[in-house]
Motif scaffolding. Structure first.
Motif, PDB file in Angstrom:
ATOM      1  N   LEU A   6     -43.081  -1.570 -27.757  1.00  0.00           N
ATOM      2  CA  LEU A   6     -42.849  -2.788 -26.987  1.00  0.00           C
ATOM      3  C   LEU A   6     -44.143  -3.303 -26.360  1.00  0.00           C
ATOM      4  O   LEU A   6     -44.417  -4.503 -26.373  1.00  0.00           O
ATOM      5  N   ALA A   7     -44.962  -2.396 -25.832  1.00  0.00           N
ATOM      6  CA  ALA A   7     -46.233  -2.792 -25.233  1.00  0.00           C
ATOM      7  C   ALA A   7     -47.167  -3.375 -26.293  1.00  0.00           C
ATOM      8  O   ALA A   7     -47.852  -4.374 -26.056  1.00  0.00           O
ATOM      9  N   PHE A   8     -47.199  -2.768 -27.468  1.00  0.00           N
ATOM     10  CA  PHE A   8     -48.024  -3.282 -28.560  1.00  0.00           C
ATOM     11  C   PHE A   8     -47.582  -4.704 -28.935  1.00  0.00           C
ATOM     12  O   PHE A   8     -48.407  -5.593 -29.108  1.00  0.00           O
ATOM     13  N   GLY A   9     -46.287  -4.926 -29.028  1.00  0.00           N
ATOM     14  CA  GLY A   9     -45.764  -6.250 -29.339  1.00  0.00           C
ATOM     15  C   GLY A   9     -46.147  -7.281 -28.295  1.00  0.00           C
ATOM     16  O   GLY A   9     -46.509  -8.410 -28.621  1.00  0.00           O
ATOM     17  N   ARG A  10     -46.085  -6.906 -27.036  1.00  0.00           N
ATOM     18  CA  ARG A  10     -46.468  -7.828 -25.961  1.00  0.00           C
ATOM     19  C   ARG A  10     -47.948  -8.177 -26.022  1.00  0.00           C
ATOM     20  O   ARG A  10     -48.336  -9.312 -25.810  1.00  0.00           O
ATOM     21  N   ARG A  11     -48.769  -7.169 -26.325  1.00  0.00           N
ATOM     22  CA  ARG A  11     -50.216  -7.422 -26.411  1.00  0.00           C
ATOM     23  C   ARG A  11     -50.558  -8.320 -27.594  1.00  0.00           C
ATOM     24  O   ARG A  11     -51.353  -9.240 -27.469  1.00  0.00           O
TER      25      ARG A  11
END
Length: 60
Positions: A6-11
């Protein structure tokens, strides 16, 4: 793992278009050639009828 994805997607995509949740499933519906049946996954998610399942792996 879910939080990392999820963090990778947000970045990479930005918070407006990043996925809000991720579902892990070991039993994805596949065709006889081994491809994932995205049509069936979409129908499951939206609560629609599955339609023709004759090409589903394991069906006879």
């Amino acid at each position: 793992m879910e939080r990392e994805l999820l963090a990778f997607g947000r970045r990479k995509l930005g918070p407006a278009v990043a996925p809000r949740e991720i579902a892990f499933d070991q039993n994805l519906p596949k065709t006889r050639s081994g491809k994932v049946m995205r049509r069936l996954l979409r129908a499951r998610e939206l609560g629609l009828p599955a339609g023709d399942l004759s090409t589903l792996e394991g069906s006879t």
